[in-house]
Design a protein around this motif. Structure first.
Motif, PDB file in Angstrom:
ATOM      1  N   ALA A 106       0.849  -1.204   0.000  1.00  9.06           N
ATOM      2  CA  ALA A 106       0.000   0.000   0.000  1.00  9.06           C
ATOM      3  C   ALA A 106       0.880   1.248   0.000  1.00  9.06           C
ATOM      4  N   ASN A 107       0.255   2.391  -0.228  1.00  9.63           N
ATOM      5  CA  ASN A 107       0.940   3.696  -0.155  1.00  9.63           C
ATOM      6  C   ASN A 107       2.081   3.839  -1.169  1.00  9.63           C
ATOM      7  N   TYR A 108       1.991   3.088  -2.273  1.00  8.74           N
ATOM      8  CA  TYR A 108       3.028   3.153  -3.315  1.00  8.74           C
ATOM      9  C   TYR A 108       4.412   2.836  -2.757  1.00  8.74           C
ATOM     10  N   CYS A 109       4.433   1.993  -1.762  1.00 13.60           N
ATOM     11  CA  CYS A 109       5.725   1.646  -1.174  1.00 13.60           C
ATOM     12  C   CYS A 109       6.367   0.515  -1.958  1.00 13.60           C
ATOM     13  N   HIS A 110       7.689   0.555  -1.916  1.00  7.11           N
ATOM     14  CA  HIS A 110       8.444  -0.409  -2.690  1.00  7.11           C
ATOM     15  C   HIS A 110       9.784  -0.575  -1.999  1.00  7.11           C
ATOM     16  N   GLU A 111      10.220  -1.777  -1.825  1.00 10.88           N
ATOM     17  CA  GLU A 111      11.456  -2.087  -1.100  1.00 10.88           C
ATOM     18  C   GLU A 111      11.328  -1.701   0.374  1.00 10.88           C
ATOM     19  N   PHE A 112      12.184  -2.275   1.159  1.00 10.76           N
ATOM     20  CA  PHE A 112      12.308  -2.060   2.596  1.00 10.76           C
ATOM     21  C   PHE A 112      11.124  -2.651   3.378  1.00 10.76           C
ATOM     22  N   ALA A 113      11.459  -3.547   4.271  1.00 10.44           N
ATOM     23  CA  ALA A 113      10.517  -4.058   5.271  1.00 10.44           C
ATOM     24  C   ALA A 113      11.335  -4.080   6.556  1.00 10.44           C
ATOM     25  N   GLN A 114      11.323  -2.915   7.213  1.00  7.45           N
ATOM     26  CA  GLN A 114      12.261  -2.689   8.323  1.00  7.45           C
ATOM     27  C   GLN A 114      11.579  -2.833   9.668  1.00  7.45           C
ATOM     28  N   ALA A 115      12.396  -3.189  10.644  1.00  8.38           N
ATOM     29  CA  ALA A 115      11.955  -3.262  12.035  1.00  8.38           C
ATOM     30  C   ALA A 115      10.676  -4.080  12.175  1.00  8.38           C
ATOM     31  N   PRO A 116      10.707  -5.363  11.811  1.00  9.69           N
ATOM     32  CA  PRO A 116       9.515  -6.212  11.948  1.00  9.69           C
ATOM     33  C   PRO A 116       9.089  -6.307  13.411  1.00  9.69           C
ATOM     34  N   TYR A 117       7.779  -6.324  13.610  1.00  9.91           N
ATOM     35  CA  TYR A 117       7.241  -6.513  14.966  1.00  9.91           C
ATOM     36  C   TYR A 117       6.082  -7.498  14.898  1.00  9.91           C
ATOM     37  N   ALA A 118       6.182  -8.593  15.626  1.00 14.04           N
ATOM     38  CA  ALA A 118       5.174  -9.659  15.535  1.00 14.04           C
ATOM     39  C   ALA A 118       4.107  -9.510  16.604  1.00 14.04           C
ATOM     40  N   LEU A 119       2.855  -9.650  16.177  1.00 13.91           N
ATOM     41  CA  LEU A 119       1.720  -9.679  17.100  1.00 13.91           C
ATOM     42  C   LEU A 119       0.978 -10.988  16.823  1.00 13.91           C
ATOM     43  N   VAL A 120       0.872 -11.811  17.867  1.00 16.68           N
ATOM     44  CA  VAL A 120       0.328 -13.155  17.681  1.00 16.68           C
ATOM     45  C   VAL A 120      -1.188 -13.145  17.881  1.00 16.68           C
ATOM     46  N   PHE A 121      -1.916 -13.650  16.909  1.00  9.31           N
ATOM     47  CA  PHE A 121      -3.372 -13.822  16.994  1.00  9.31           C
ATOM     48  C   PHE A 121      -3.680 -15.314  17.143  1.00  9.31           C
ATOM     49  N   ASP A 122      -4.965 -15.655  17.312  1.00  6.72           N
ATOM     50  CA  ASP A 122      -5.328 -17.066  17.510  1.00  6.72           C
ATOM     51  C   ASP A 122      -4.903 -17.929  16.323  1.00  6.72           C
ATOM     52  N   ASP A 123      -5.135 -17.404  15.126  1.00  9.27           N
ATOM     53  CA  ASP A 123      -4.940 -18.242  13.945  1.00  9.27           C
ATOM     54  C   ASP A 123      -3.776 -17.816  13.052  1.00  9.27           C
ATOM     55  N   PHE A 124      -3.167 -16.713  13.397  1.00  7.30           N
ATOM     56  CA  PHE A 124      -2.080 -16.241  12.524  1.00  7.30           C
ATOM     57  C   PHE A 124      -1.147 -15.318  13.298  1.00  7.30           C
ATOM     58  N   ILE A 125      -0.051 -15.001  12.660  1.00  2.30           N
ATOM     59  CA  ILE A 125       0.906 -14.054  13.237  1.00  2.30           C
ATOM     60  C   ILE A 125       0.976 -12.848  12.310  1.00  2.30           C
ATOM     61  N   ARG A 126       0.688 -11.682  12.871  1.00  6.04           N
ATOM     62  CA  ARG A 126       0.754 -10.458  12.069  1.00  6.04           C
ATOM     63  C   ARG A 126       2.105  -9.791  12.330  1.00  6.04           C
ATOM     64  N   ILE A 127       2.821  -9.530  11.258  1.00  2.00           N
ATOM     65  CA  ILE A 127       4.125  -8.866  11.414  1.00  2.00           C
ATOM     66  C   ILE A 127       4.048  -7.487  10.771  1.00  2.00           C
ATOM     67  N   TYR A 128       4.134  -6.471  11.641  1.00  2.00           N
ATOM     68  CA  TYR A 128       4.174  -5.080  11.166  1.00  2.00           C
ATOM     69  C   TYR A 128       5.606  -4.745  10.762  1.00  2.00           C
ATOM     70  N   PHE A 129       5.734  -3.857   9.811  1.00  2.00           N
ATOM     71  CA  PHE A 129       7.079  -3.411   9.421  1.00  2.00           C
ATOM     72  C   PHE A 129       6.964  -2.022   8.804  1.00  2.00           C
ATOM     73  N   SER A 130       8.094  -1.358   8.664  1.00  2.22           N
ATOM     74  CA  SER A 130       8.123  -0.044   8.018  1.00  2.22           C
ATOM     75  C   SER A 130       8.665  -0.195   6.610  1.00  2.22           C
ATOM     76  N   THR A 131       7.904   0.328   5.666  1.00  2.00           N
ATOM     77  CA  THR A 131       8.354   0.285   4.275  1.00  2.00           C
ATOM     78  C   THR A 131       8.431   1.714   3.761  1.00  2.00           C
ATOM     79  N   ARG A 132       8.860   1.901   2.525  1.00  2.00           N
ATOM     80  CA  ARG A 132       9.172   3.259   2.102  1.00  2.00           C
ATOM     81  C   ARG A 132       8.493   3.674   0.812  1.00  2.00           C
ATOM     82  N   GLN A 133       8.017   4.903   0.833  1.00  2.00           N
ATOM     83  CA  GLN A 133       7.485   5.544  -0.366  1.00  2.00           C
ATOM     84  C   GLN A 133       8.513   6.582  -0.791  1.00  2.00           C
ATOM     85  N   LYS A 134       8.826   6.596  -2.054  1.00  2.00           N
ATOM     86  CA  LYS A 134       9.784   7.592  -2.521  1.00  2.00           C
ATOM     87  C   LYS A 134       9.084   8.933  -2.682  1.00  2.00           C
TER      88      LYS A 134
END
Lengths: 320, 320
Positions: B18-46
């Motif tokens: 989303a947000n026209y981002c491309h490359e970079f998936a920095q500083a992953p942060y995992a949040l565990v749900f019942d059925d899946f693991i959501r990993i947030y990260f910072s990506t970059r828009q030029k």
């Protein structure tokens, strides 16, 4: 109703010839009363750089207590050094508010940094003088009052006061940046914080003064004093846009309070406005009220927000 | 500590973000749900006008065996700040905390400066839709620079232990120019703050809690803490202050410390149990660690070469 008699311009920075850092502007006057003289702190600037950008310093001028139009001294150096690379006060220390407490003299000041999307940001710094108020040492490299959830930027214009054994810091906080013909211009309002120890401040998170001229009205210089059983605040305000013009530029407003937190704005009682002609005919701003030997005076800025210095008015009468 | 590397987990260049981002998936942060693991990260828009980047938060959902990507965020997770705000130019990194049936996101907001590249502060946003989107509680930060933490407060990592919120974060000590013609470099250290509501924080003002290993100008970043049995373990990344982008010997690697009381930390990088690979995505750099637990196993997410330009990887703890 206050009735003021204008006494005229008291300090013009253009008349100071031998201080390259004090070339233009004498802004935001703030007094400290000594036995024989009144020291007026103010902020000033060297000429702008090649990009038209200014830095600002703070300085003082000593006035004869018996004749405030007699200048005794002007500070030889700025009273505060600019901050190190990247710190909040790298590009300016403006304005400054000074108070004596026990054996110390304390200064709270706005520290300026430069930003990319908007021209600047400000946070409040803190210094202590060890030489009778001639210069001030910063207590830390960072600010003492900075941004918070509801005060996102431009924490500036401090006025330090002590009432009822408590410390009060009146200041302004930015609300938003608006675009005026594409240029970002800040909207700010008057706020207050309270402290027991001068270091740790509790913000009251409230706009103290309602707006009058414009939803994007900006307010500054909240100058509070206690007189005849009430707290009084003189401040200045301007329109959100085109405020460098006389029409939308700064005027002096007034409010009163019994408890320092709840204020009633009543500009009709301010008793001071622009002159028909001369140095304060386009705008007046940055009021500061002080007392000498039972007489009440106001220092204030004239046209171009103090580019040509500040003037004096004397209180003739006050009717609640 | 001993870790088994599971390899590169997510390569952002293989997906539409989303947000026209491309490359970079920095500083992953995992949040565990019942059925899946959501990993947030910072990506970059030029930022096409000026060739700089803006960091946006995205997330990717994995099944609990990390064998499959289930979902990728298709909308803005958190809006960047308005003109002049502390998070106008990016949010990186981010940290999640479940509390009172909501998800709190502690954000590190970026805004650009003139004399130095950037200033940062910590903000707070809350999600009421299970972490798909977050609303900021205000336009300003909850934690920012102060007297003895003059610049660059950020990288907040929050845990709730024994009814107290603990935050590990970084603060900048200084900016400096090693060579006159170089862009300014910064020095930052890991510190600790506590809170009883997750909103109002008390910093241990200016106190570095992890000793330096390289030298006084060592930069320490992105602390992550996990409790195993009765001991607290912290991973972080550290580097030299200059020449760290392409020089493997001076760039980010992972450091480790442990504590039994959350006050004294013992730095013990020799027992970190994870090092550069000989070849491949994490052979030149390791940074931005995140520790989490899922189904009784403890995992470490981290970025590799080029600060996570080509994503993040996973390791599994095999021995304490």
């Amino acid at each position: 109703m206050f009735t003021w008699q204008k006494e005229g311009r008291i300090f013009n920075p253009a008349e100071i010839k031998d201080r390259p850092w004090l070339k233009e502007f004498a802004q935001a006057p703030s007094s400290l009363i000594f036995d024989d003289f009144v020291r007026v702190y103010f902020s000033c600037r060297p000429p702008a750089d090649e990009n038209g950008k200014y830095i600002s310093y703070s300085a003082y001028v000593d006035l004869n207590k018996k004749n405030l139009f007699e200048i005794l001294r002007v500070s030889n150096t700025p009273i505060l050094e600019l901050g190190d690379l990247g710190t909040f006060d790298e590009f300016g220390t403006y304005p400054v508010s000074v108070i004596k407490y026990e054996n110390e003299i304390l200064a709270y000041y706005g520290g300026w940094t430069r930003c990319e999307s908007v021209p600047f940001n400000v946070a409040i710094g803190y210094g202590i003088s060890l030489d009778g108020g001639e210069t001030f040492e910063k207590v830390g490299d960072g600010p003492i009052l900075s941004y918070s959830i509801d005060e996102p930027f431009i924490i500036s214009g401090p006025k330090i006061r002590r009432f009822n054994n408590q410390w009060y810091l009146f200041y302004i906080a930015g609300k938003k940046w608006i675009l005026d013909e594409g240029n970002p211009e800040p909207v700010y309002r008057i706020r207050m914080a309270i402290s027991e120890d001068r270091i740790n401040w509790r913000k009251t998170n409230k706009d103290l003064i309602e707006t009058k001229v414009d939803i994007n009205e900006a307010q500054a210089s909240p100058d509070v004093f206690f007189y005849k059983g009430k707290y009084h605040m003189f401040f200045c305000y301007r329109h959100g846009t085109n405020y460098r013009s006389s029409k939308n530029g700064y005027r002096i407003g007034y409010a009163y309070s019994d408890d320092l937190l709840n204020w009633v704005r009543d500009d009709s009682k301010a008793g001071i406005d622009i002159s028909d002609k001369g140095w304060d005919s386009e705008m007046i701003s940055y009021p500061h009220v002080f007392e000498i030997d039972d007489s009440i005076y106001m220092l204030y800025l004239g046209n171009k927000v103090g580019k040509n210095g500040f003037g004096l008015a004397k209180l003739l009468s006050y009717q609640p | 500590m001993k870790w088994i590397k599971r390899g590169l987990l997510f390569d952002p260049t293989k997906y539409t973000l989303a947000n026209y981002c491309h490359e970079f998936a920095q500083a992953p942060y995992a949040l565990v749900f019942d059925d899946f693991i959501r990993i947030y990260f910072s990506t970059r828009q030029k930022d096409t006008n000026i060739g700089k980047f803006k960091s946006y938060i995205s997330f990717v959902d994995f099944d609990k065996n990390f064998s499959e990507v289930l979902n990728i965020s298709s909308k803005t997770v958190i809006e960047l700040g308005e003109l002049g705000s502390f998070d106008e130019h990016g949010i990186f990194p981010i940290n999640m905390l479940r509390h009172n049936n909501k998800i709190y996101a502690y954000t590190c907001g970026w805004s650009r400066r003139i004399s130095v590249s950037v200033e940062t502060s910590t903000g707070l946003a809350i999600s009421e839709d299970n972490g798909v989107s977050f609303t900021k509680i205000g336009s300003g930060p909850i934690l920012t620079s102060s007297l003895n933490e003059p610049v660059l407060v950020g990288d907040s990592f929050v845990k709730y232990y024994d009814s107290v919120f603990h935050m590990w974060y970084i603060f900048g000590k200084k900016w400096f120019k090693a060579q006159q013609d170089e862009s300014p470099a910064r020095v930052y250290k890991i510190a600790h703050a506590i809170s009883y509501d997750g909103l109002n924080w008390k910093k241990d003002e200016g106190k570095q809690i992890i000793e330096d290993k390289l030298n006084r100008d060592e930069c320490q970043a992105l602390p992550t803490v996990i409790k195993i049995n009765n001991r607290y373990h912290m991973y972080f990344c550290f580097r030299e202050a200059t020449d760290f982008r392409k020089n493997k010997e001076r760039g980010y690697r992972l450091g480790y410390a442990w504590s039994d009381d959350l006050i004294r930390w013992n730095r013990d990088d020799a027992n970190a149990g994870i090092e550069f690979s000989e070849l491949g995505w994490d052979s030149q750099m390791m940074c931005y660690p995140n520790l989490f637990e899922c189904n009784g196993k403890i995992y470490l997410l981290y970025n590799g070469n080029e600060f996570g330009r080509f994503g993040f990887g996973l390791a599994e703890l095999s021995e304490v």
